[in-house]
Design a protein around this motif. Structure first.
Motif, PDB file in Angstrom:
ATOM      1  N   ARG A  92       0.812  -1.207   0.000  1.00 54.04           N
ATOM      2  CA  ARG A  92       0.000   0.000   0.000  1.00 54.04           C
ATOM      3  C   ARG A  92       0.851   1.265   0.000  1.00 54.04           C
ATOM      4  NH1 ARG A  92      -4.879   0.497   2.967  1.00 54.04           N
ATOM      5  NH2 ARG A  92      -4.819   2.747   3.038  1.00 54.04           N
ATOM      6  N   GLY A  93       1.877   1.250   0.843  1.00 56.03           N
ATOM      7  CA  GLY A  93       2.674   2.464   0.986  1.00 56.03           C
ATOM      8  C   GLY A  93       3.796   2.555  -0.034  1.00 56.03           C
ATOM      9  N   GLY A  94       3.952   1.495  -0.849  1.00 55.64           N
ATOM     10  CA  GLY A  94       5.066   1.485  -1.803  1.00 55.64           C
ATOM     11  C   GLY A  94       6.409   1.508  -1.098  1.00 55.64           C
ATOM     12  N   PHE A  95       6.486   0.784   0.031  1.00 60.40           N
ATOM     13  CA  PHE A  95       7.725   0.794   0.815  1.00 60.40           C
ATOM     14  C   PHE A  95       8.729  -0.204   0.270  1.00 60.40           C
ATOM     15  CE2 PHE A  95       4.598   2.122   4.087  1.00 60.40           C
ATOM     16  CZ  PHE A  95       5.169   3.348   4.399  1.00 60.40           C
ATOM     17  N   MET A  96       9.981   0.112   0.490  1.00 59.36           N
ATOM     18  CA  MET A  96      11.052  -0.846   0.207  1.00 59.36           C
ATOM     19  C   MET A  96      11.754  -1.143   1.518  1.00 59.36           C
ATOM     20  SD  MET A  96      12.646   0.211  -3.355  1.00 59.36           S
ATOM     21  CE  MET A  96      12.600   1.932  -3.165  1.00 59.36           C
ATOM     22  N   ILE A  97      12.427  -2.274   1.545  1.00 60.48           N
ATOM     23  CA  ILE A  97      13.112  -2.663   2.778  1.00 60.48           C
ATOM     24  C   ILE A  97      14.610  -2.637   2.537  1.00 60.48           C
ATOM     25  CG2 ILE A  97      13.485  -4.526   4.421  1.00 60.48           C
ATOM     26  CD1 ILE A  97      10.683  -5.470   3.799  1.00 60.48           C
ATOM     27  N   ASP A  98      15.303  -1.980   3.443  1.00 57.42           N
ATOM     28  CA  ASP A  98      16.756  -2.030   3.411  1.00 57.42           C
ATOM     29  C   ASP A  98      17.193  -2.744   4.684  1.00 57.42           C
ATOM     30  OD1 ASP A  98      19.418  -1.730   3.476  1.00 57.42           O
ATOM     31  OD2 ASP A  98      19.446   0.428   3.159  1.00 57.42           O
ATOM     32  N   PRO A  99      17.556  -4.033   4.551  1.00 52.93           N
ATOM     33  CA  PRO A  99      17.880  -4.805   5.757  1.00 52.93           C
ATOM     34  C   PRO A  99      19.088  -4.254   6.501  1.00 52.93           C
ATOM     35  CG  PRO A  99      18.018  -6.171   3.766  1.00 52.93           C
ATOM     36  CD  PRO A  99      17.706  -4.778   3.325  1.00 52.93           C
ATOM     37  N   LYS A 100      19.849  -3.371   5.847  1.00 53.86           N
ATOM     38  CA  LYS A 100      21.039  -2.824   6.515  1.00 53.86           C
ATOM     39  C   LYS A 100      20.656  -1.781   7.559  1.00 53.86           C
ATOM     40  CE  LYS A 100      23.350  -1.519   2.811  1.00 53.86           C
ATOM     41  NZ  LYS A 100      22.495  -2.062   1.736  1.00 53.86           N
ATOM     42  N   ILE A 101      19.425  -1.227   7.446  1.00 56.19           N
ATOM     43  CA  ILE A 101      19.043  -0.222   8.431  1.00 56.19           C
ATOM     44  C   ILE A 101      18.582  -0.958   9.675  1.00 56.19           C
ATOM     45  CG2 ILE A 101      17.527   1.710   8.970  1.00 56.19           C
ATOM     46  CD1 ILE A 101      17.106   2.081   5.964  1.00 56.19           C
ATOM     47  N   THR A 102      19.384  -0.882  10.728  1.00 57.98           N
ATOM     48  CA  THR A 102      18.968  -1.541  11.958  1.00 57.98           C
ATOM     49  C   THR A 102      18.920  -0.477  13.036  1.00 57.98           C
ATOM     50  OG1 THR A 102      21.225  -1.964  12.593  1.00 57.98           O
ATOM     51  CG2 THR A 102      20.120  -3.681  11.309  1.00 57.98           C
ATOM     52  N   GLU A 103      18.430  -0.860  14.178  1.00 55.77           N
ATOM     53  CA  GLU A 103      18.297   0.129  15.238  1.00 55.77           C
ATOM     54  C   GLU A 103      19.647   0.572  15.777  1.00 55.77           C
ATOM     55  OE1 GLU A 103      15.244  -1.225  18.098  1.00 55.77           O
ATOM     56  OE2 GLU A 103      14.678  -2.316  16.298  1.00 55.77           O
ATOM     57  N   GLU A 104      20.700  -0.184  15.440  1.00 60.92           N
ATOM     58  CA  GLU A 104      22.012   0.198  15.970  1.00 60.92           C
ATOM     59  C   GLU A 104      22.377   1.605  15.513  1.00 60.92           C
ATOM     60  OE1 GLU A 104      22.331  -3.691  15.032  1.00 60.92           O
ATOM     61  OE2 GLU A 104      21.237  -3.126  16.834  1.00 60.92           O
ATOM     62  N   GLU A 105      21.706   2.074  14.434  1.00 61.17           N
ATOM     63  CA  GLU A 105      22.077   3.401  13.958  1.00 61.17           C
ATOM     64  C   GLU A 105      21.655   4.473  14.947  1.00 61.17           C
ATOM     65  OE1 GLU A 105      20.952   3.973   9.921  1.00 61.17           O
ATOM     66  OE2 GLU A 105      22.035   2.197   9.292  1.00 61.17           O
ATOM     67  N   GLU A 106      20.700   4.147  15.811  1.00 57.46           N
ATOM     68  CA  GLU A 106      20.386   5.093  16.875  1.00 57.46           C
ATOM     69  C   GLU A 106      21.418   4.815  17.949  1.00 57.46           C
ATOM     70  OE1 GLU A 106      16.449   4.015  17.938  1.00 57.46           O
ATOM     71  OE2 GLU A 106      15.811   4.076  15.853  1.00 57.46           O
ATOM     72  N   LEU A 107      22.475   5.593  17.965  1.00 56.64           N
ATOM     73  CA  LEU A 107      23.620   5.264  18.808  1.00 56.64           C
ATOM     74  C   LEU A 107      23.269   5.301  20.284  1.00 56.64           C
ATOM     75  CD1 LEU A 107      26.805   6.801  17.258  1.00 56.64           C
ATOM     76  CD2 LEU A 107      26.237   4.418  17.644  1.00 56.64           C
ATOM     77  N   ASP A 108      23.699   4.303  20.956  1.00 57.32           N
ATOM     78  CA  ASP A 108      23.443   4.205  22.375  1.00 57.32           C
ATOM     79  C   ASP A 108      24.809   4.234  23.048  1.00 57.32           C
ATOM     80  OD1 ASP A 108      23.058   3.384  24.894  1.00 57.32           O
ATOM     81  OD2 ASP A 108      21.988   1.540  24.401  1.00 57.32           O
ATOM     82  N   PHE A 109      25.169   5.403  23.569  1.00 59.42           N
ATOM     83  CA  PHE A 109      26.539   5.567  24.037  1.00 59.42           C
ATOM     84  C   PHE A 109      26.833   4.745  25.278  1.00 59.42           C
ATOM     85  CE2 PHE A 109      26.192   9.275  21.317  1.00 59.42           C
ATOM     86  CZ  PHE A 109      27.341   9.099  20.561  1.00 59.42           C
ATOM     87  N   ASP A 110      25.788   4.389  26.044  1.00 63.34           N
ATOM     88  CA  ASP A 110      26.050   3.590  27.233  1.00 63.34           C
ATOM     89  C   ASP A 110      26.535   2.208  26.852  1.00 63.34           C
ATOM     90  OD1 ASP A 110      25.201   5.656  28.728  1.00 63.34           O
ATOM     91  OD2 ASP A 110      23.126   4.934  28.864  1.00 63.34           O
ATOM     92  N   ASN A 111      25.983   1.695  25.761  1.00 59.06           N
ATOM     93  CA  ASN A 111      26.349   0.324  25.391  1.00 59.06           C
ATOM     94  C   ASN A 111      27.224   0.302  24.147  1.00 59.06           C
ATOM     95  OD1 ASN A 111      24.761  -0.768  27.451  1.00 59.06           O
ATOM     96  ND2 ASN A 111      22.941  -0.420  26.210  1.00 59.06           N
ATOM     97  N   LEU A 112      27.916   1.384  23.925  1.00 57.84           N
ATOM     98  CA  LEU A 112      28.733   1.471  22.728  1.00 57.84           C
ATOM     99  C   LEU A 112      29.883   0.469  22.836  1.00 57.84           C
ATOM    100  CD1 LEU A 112      28.659   3.186  20.239  1.00 57.84           C
ATOM    101  CD2 LEU A 112      30.321   4.697  21.269  1.00 57.84           C
ATOM    102  N   GLU A 113      30.023  -0.342  21.799  1.00 57.03           N
ATOM    103  CA  GLU A 113      31.142  -1.273  21.834  1.00 57.03           C
ATOM    104  C   GLU A 113      32.273  -0.692  21.019  1.00 57.03           C
ATOM    105  OE1 GLU A 113      30.392  -5.258  20.919  1.00 57.03           O
ATOM    106  OE2 GLU A 113      28.770  -5.447  22.385  1.00 57.03           O
TER     107      GLU A 113
END
Length: 196
Positions: free
Chosen positions: A138-159
């Motif tokens: 319906r929305g004409g969406f595409m999926i990019d499996p490379k986009i993961t939540e890790e991109e929202e950087l979490d500095f406390d758990n930064l490895e």
């Protein structure tokens, strides 16, 4: 099968894809039908024909409505008209009928009206909502499996990738002393001192 088909770039052809039309493995959904509903994290699953919403303790009553709770959406019980019942075959072969409701949603900022969701107890799952093919198409969406939540950087758990750090300082001579207990803090302190 992911819906994100490879895009061949022809001679000088550039295909512009709206950023909002590209979803990662999860996305943010607002349910505009339910007032005051906070954004919900939804799992994107191109293998699911149908989108699904977590419902606890749901009951279909005689007037063709279903009442359920979902603390992610609202502190109150939610009552919605049942549009249809969907027969779902569970893993053990039983057929289970799930009520289907319609919601107006915004997926990644794109507004979609009257989207069908089946209600399902997703209590054991990480996401309270599943975005399936009916929304993607319906929305004409595409999926990019490379986009993961890790991109929202979490500095406390930064490895820290120590190999990359080591590469950076590969030209600095460090005398190796065997059998000493050098901690990561020592290394960081050492690196900070060089940098200053």
């Amino acid at each position: 099968g992911q819906l994100g088909l490879p895009i061949k770039e022809g001679a000088g052809e550039k295909i512009n894809i709206d950023k909002e039309k590209v979803l990662g493995v999860s996305t943010e959904v607002f349910i505009s039908t339910i007032p005051g509903c906070p954004p919900i994290k939804a799992k994107v699953d191109s293998g699911a024909d149908f989108s699904s919403l977590h419902a606890d303790d749901w009951k279909v009553d005689g007037n063709g409505t279903v009442t359920f709770t979902n603390p992610d959406i609202s502190p109150n019980r939610i009552t919605l008209p049942v549009i249809e019942k969907q027969a779902i075959k569970s893993s053990n072969g039983d057929i289970e009928y799930r009520p289907v409701v319609q919601l107006n949603v915004k997926v990644n900022g794109v507004p979609l009206t009257d989207v069908m969701f089946n209600l399902n107890d997703r209590g054991t799952m990480e996401y309270a909502m599943l975005v399936g093919k009916n929304i993607l198409e319906r929305g004409g969406f595409m999926i990019d499996p490379k986009i993961t939540e890790e991109e929202e950087l979490d500095f406390d758990n930064l490895e820290i990738d120590w190999e990359i750090v080591a590469e950076e300082f590969v030209d600095d001579e460090v005398e190796y002393i065997p059998n000493t207990d050098i901690t990561e803090e020592d290394v960081i302190g050492y690196i900070k001192n060089i940098k200053e």
